[in-house]
Scaffold this active site. Structure first.
Site, short mmCIF file in Angstrom:
data_model
loop_
_atom_site.label_atom_id
_atom_site.label_comp_id
_atom_site.label_asym_id
_atom_site.label_seq_id
_atom_site.Cartn_x
_atom_site.Cartn_y
_atom_site.Cartn_z
N GLU A 192 0.81 -1.22 0.00
CA GLU A 192 0.00 0.00 0.00
C GLU A 192 0.84 1.27 0.00
OE1 GLU A 192 -0.97 -2.71 1.55
OE2 GLU A 192 -3.03 -3.03 0.89
N HIS A 197 -11.94 -4.77 8.97
CA HIS A 197 -12.39 -4.66 7.57
C HIS A 197 -13.76 -3.99 7.46
CE1 HIS A 197 -9.19 -7.53 6.67
NE2 HIS A 197 -9.44 -7.42 5.40
#
Ligand SMILES: Cc1ncc(C[n+]2csc(CCOP(=O)(O)OP(=O)(O)O)c2C)c(N)n1
Ligand SMILES: Cc1ncc(C[n+]2csc(CCOP(=O)(O)OP(=O)(O)O)c2C)c(N)n1
Ligand SMILES: [Mg+2]
Ligand SMILES: [Mg+2]
Lengths: 346, 326, 346, 326
Positions: free
Chosen positions: B60, B129
């Site tokens: 990322e 999440h």
């Protein structure tokens, strides 16, 4: 042409040869090193006079890396620097006045005081910024290289960082990313033996923090003497040429040494006795390069003339900065957004 | 006019902008060949080719760093961070790099990029999440922050984000991907920094974002039907820039304000809005401003628990009714 | 004893020998693999019946890694798992009912539904958590190993992760950190050829994502067949023994394959035709291990008995879970803080 | 009783806890041999040895991850993140890992650790080394967040943080390191979650944190001397747990509230406090709650600019005076 010699065990070592470097280039690299030395020393003096606020991280002792790399770049190539970025900024042609002015928080500073010592940037010179969060700019340099690849531009992105930076996550992500996308980016590790105050060997699993990791990204290990501008130039040029030709990234490690503390706050007491003196006496890049120049037929007079003109340049820049007004407070809230302002609401 | 899912609106919005401007490129994990883990980017690789639509490693920091470097030098990248929770592993780029580079360099560096990310709960994915993290970005000077609630707004605000010269964080709500809405044909471009009154009303103002908008609307209907209370519902849409005028004007009319926030309570966007309203509309207020939020806890995975955590139509309705009749 | 064979070019390859594994151990590893297979298949069935909500990531096809590693651990050793952690959790002895209950959001679940499929944890079994942010648990495992080192405890921390995880920054930081502190931690990469939907080879600069990076941390490259529980056991045991003896960390790479999609949402259409069938037919860990057991003199009956008892266990667990009440809503706000509550204010 | 700097108080606080409990260990960059880049940890290596006081590589994720793993298994680590801005490179541990692990595991995992970090501006370090980022942590459920303003509070709150069974983020203000204060001899232990009325007053309540506390106090003196306005100043000290009772009671007495925040405005801790006060003390308020913050911009490096950005005694004084007399 640069030649590399690969040994079975260790990284390849650059062989010094004299080809490819003519008198002009040599004088340029000499001038660049002397200018960095003078400007950095002046920054230090100005700090002692309390005219430089905040922090600053000098490249005294590391001049050859900046000068050699910049000389190997072409106009349009992009430099990504760290907080220890004065040297690389000057080496790409940014005026001493602009740099000192920024350190002093004057209105004539490169960023009018908004960035300070750690964030020197001059897009027109290809200096794409100085980044003060360790490792952050390695992925950023990948992005600039991706643009070149995508647009078919022929520039190379060159990313400078220290030995300590090889232990942070962003280093790893950037190297892998650059290789799989075969980007025209060159990662230049200036191994000056210390992270902030801690010897790099105490915190790193391998002896050569960059070169010994090259194979983890399918790259060749490349090391060279960072105190010898010619060696830097040749090593860098080979990597830049390769990147420009579509051959993908390289990871270079230059062994060097910083004379001052990590930053202005650091008296560098952690150094073993004699270490600094050894480097200054035997491995000083400017001494080495002066001798190299003389050996190659350049005269004392030519070199003295360069030194004199650099001193004058730095003196004049200093005077201009001292005379310059402090940063205008009108710019406090400008340029947060592209519209020139900072409005986060209506 | 066509009916489109929120999910398909993402792909259409990206395609619209990529068709128009070859500087728009798109990168992220599994976004190209696989069409995205939420299937929100299906077809883009086929339409725009592997040079413009690129799969990345699980890196990322490299994704956002590369987006920044490309943006600085002339491209207009769209970067996907699969789940907004993962912003935490690349937060430096949002917090310290592309948000600050223009200012630090006295205007030299520009970063016209968009970070798209799947935000919010409802899918029983658990604490790592499911988060609503708009405030992680809202609090950073130099970013723009958008969170659409309808397919139409997805396209229009995505287009506006891509064309915006500043870095924009674009929060797509995971639980809205399957929601359908009418979308006109042709190019759609909206304006950042504009809130939308999605239900006019006179008794109280409800400020909501993303998945909380349909819930706020349902609550408003229930309040009307069951209690005769007529609420104005505003879809905030854009946290930065923030359309404070629309919201302050509404509060001036209604005299009461409620925020409906999916984020855990502390320092949510509603806190900022309440602090603005309490300061600037103090004398318009007929009663306390009240925030309806997820409690300040990590999100649980089990359906029964998750449903209880995130503001429900019922909780919104009850809270407002009780507060107005206090 | 495990023997490794180092080639000049590539990583060392574990040679299969039969020593060190007696019938008892073999039956345990067989049982463990069969149990994982059955429980994972059941999880899938329950999902298809809409009784498992949320997501789940199965280890069908990867059973040998979990079984072999767990068998090589001692009580007190610590497992750090990912979202794909059911297998490792079961392998350490956590009851099937607890796992399925958690997936189903029932009150009898391992975490009473608070964690879900991706966060299985059972401290009493040494299962120190399942982490769903890629790479995060590698540094965490270092910390647990640091505690062992500091306290003189003799346990080893074992950290499981996938091939795709080797490209994230935390991997790099953890490996370097573990080596310089010489921590009793073993990093176990389960290379199942894919990150989420993308083949690992398309996003990784080296062929063996873990093993080819070992030298970047001064470690030996170690790879073994992840479909052979004996090979896993021996490789793991050697690394655990070394760590326990103060020899520092190891990085292991097991080649394996997952039969199902990445998660329940994934039909895995990206696989080349025949790939799945090839692995199932020729590289199935349970088939391989059944044959191994027979070859070593264990009877069909013994193996059938294990299969039967595991099926019964999973059936019974399923029934218990179906009958269990949903998670109590009373626990919504418990255990945020150590006082058992969530009070962030007075 | 001794006069001690805030800097030396840090070392004394750590030493007090390390002497008492051999499970307390300490790690960070340059914290051992060099005694810390702010010289706040000088002498600890000598006193407690290299097994308990350990230098690390530049690997913030490894530092916080290791602290977490050690805390989970029985140690009580103190981890230094040199500048709080660097929280952005290891934010996952704060946002997703040690904050959520206890909840996610139904209470099984414990993380008794302290993250110490140098926070705040005033040193002309520029946008990436000067931020006040308490709200980055306050917004995360599961963390505790502390920010002392005096040497005495440094020791007492640090001790309380180390002994606390939950993860605590401990913000030391860089510009306070040189400040001196009286500190009694012997063990000092304070209580998290307690605000302190540092100046009683009846006309308005000023809520301040860290470096803003001395400025708020100076402003209060000036308001008294120049305008006859008597302000109560509260040192918030602990953002989580938050001592809302002390603050609400104060507002109930004074009828007015001002926050003084060093952070850029959006979603600062003051927004949360104002939203609580506006809701729960609405009918106590005689006028709008007003937030005095750094403008929502990255911090500039030049002294003239930085001084203008961060709330000054003058700006605090003027804002309050104008607001009270409006
Ligand atoms: C993420 C992050 N961690 C820590 C620091 C503090 N810091 C600034 S420079 C430095 C040492 C860097 O060492 P090296 O990479 O060798 O570069 P050098 O300073 O020697 O040029 C550190 C730790 C930082 N700026 N960013
Ligand atoms: C930081 C982060 N990025 C992305 C993801 C989304 N994600 C979940 S699993 C996964 C693939 C992981 O691949 P690998 O490490 O090979 O493990 P495997 O799933 O194959 O076991 C990805 C990208 C994540 N959870 N965390
Ligand atoms: Mg260095
Ligand atoms: Mg994988």
């Amino acid at each position: 042409m640069a030649k590399t010699q690969t040994t079975a065990a260790g990284p390849s070592v650059l062989v010094r040869t004299n080809d490819g470097i003519d008198a002009d280039l040599r004088l340029r690299m000499y001038r660049s090193q002397v200018q960095i030395r003078e400007a950095e020393q002046r920054a230090n003096d100005l700090f002692l006079q309390n005219l430089v606020k905040g922090t600053s991280h000098l490249s005294l002792g590391q001049e050859a890396v900046a000068a050699g790399c910049a000389a190997a770049m072409q106009p349009g190539d992009l430099s990504f620097c760290t907080y220890r970025g004065h040297a690389h900024t000057l080496a790409r042609g940014v005026a001493v006045e602009k740099v000192l002015g920024e350190l002093m928080g004057r209105d004539n500073g490169l960023l009018r005081g908004k960035g300070g010592s750690m964030h020197l940037t001059s897009i027109e010179h290809g200096v794409m910024g100085s980044y003060a969060i360790i490792g952050a700019h390695l992925p950023i340099a990948c992005g600039a290289a991706w643009r070149a690849q995508y647009k078919g531009d022929k520039d190379v992105s060159v990313c400078f960082f220290g030995d300590g930076t090889t232990n942070i996550g962003a280093f790893h992500e950037a190297l892998n990313f650059a290789v799989i996308w075969k980007l025209p980016v060159v990662f230049v590790c200036e191994n000056n033996l210390y992270m902030e105050y801690t010897p790099i060997s105490e915190v790193t699993a391998v002896a050569n923090p960059a070169a010994d990791r090259a194979s983890a990204y399918g790259l060749q290990p490349i090391m060279a003497d960072g105190q010898d501008a010619d060696a830097v130039y040749r090593t860098a040029k080979a990597a830049f040429d390769k990147a420009r030709a579509g051959g993908g990234p390289s990871l270079l490690e230059f062994k060097t040494y910083r004379y001052s503390g990590h930053s202005r706050a650091d008296p560098a007491k952690y150094r073993p006795a004699g270490e600094l003196e050894h480097w200054k006496a035997n491995r000083d890049p400017i001494k080495i390069y002066r001798q190299r120049a003389l050996d190659s037929g350049i005269s004392h007079a030519q070199l003295d003339e360069i030194e004199g003109s650099v001193k004058q340049e730095v003196d004049q820049a200093t005077e201009k900065c001292k005379a310059a007004p402090p940063t205008s407070v009108d710019i406090l809230c400008t340029d947060v957004y592209a519209d020139g302002g900072w409005a986060w609401r209506n | 006019m066509a009916e489109l899912t929120y999910r398909d609106a993402v792909a259409r919005g990206i395609a619209q902008e990529m068709s128009r401007d070859s500087d728009v490129v798109f990168l992220g994990e599994d976004i190209a060949k696989a069409g995205g883990v939420f299937k929100a980017t299906v077809g883009l690789l086929e339409q725009f080719g592997p040079l413009r639509v690129r799969d990345t490693p699980i890196s990322e920091q490299a994704i956002l760093g590369a987006a920044m470097g490309a943006a600085m030098t002339g491209l207009k990248p769209i970067a996907e961070i699969m789940f907004s929770d993962f912003i935490a592993v690349c937060f430096d780029y949002l917090a310290n790099e592309f948000s600050k580079s223009r200012y630090m360099t006295n205007g030299q560096v520009k970063c016209p990029l968009v970070v798209r990310t799947g935000n919010g709960g409802g899918a029983r994915f658990g604490a790592q999440h499911s988060q609503s993290v708009e405030n992680w970005c809202m609090m950073i000077p130099g970013l723009k922050v958008v969170a659409p609630s309808t397919p139409l707004d997805v396209i229009g605000l995505l287009a506006a984000s891509v064309r915006d010269p500043d870095p924009v964080i674009f929060f797509e709500h995971k639980s809205l991907y399957a929601v359908k809405g009418e979308v006109p044909d042709g190019e759609i471009v909206d304006t950042l920094g504009t809130a939308k009154i999605v239900r006019p009303g006179k008794d109280a103002t409800i400020l909501a974002l993303a998945m909380m908008v349909p819930r706020a609307l349902a609550a408003a209907e229930r309040l009307k039907a069951e209690h005769g209370v007529d609420c104005e519902v505003i879809d905030v849409r854009s946290l930065v820039p923030l359309d404070t005028q629309t919201m302050l004007a509404s509060v001036a009319r209604t005299g009461r304000v409620f925020t409906v926030e999916e984020n855990p309570r502390l320092c949510g966007w509603g806190a900022e809005l309440v602090s603005i309203i309490a300061d600037e509309a103090f004398y318009d207020l007929d009663g306390p401003p009240v925030r309806i939020t997820t409690p300040h806890i990590p999100l649980p995975a089990a359906d029964a628990l998750e449903d209880l955590a995130i503001p429900s139509v019922q909780r919104i309705t009850n809270t407002i009714q009780r507060s107005l009749s206090a």
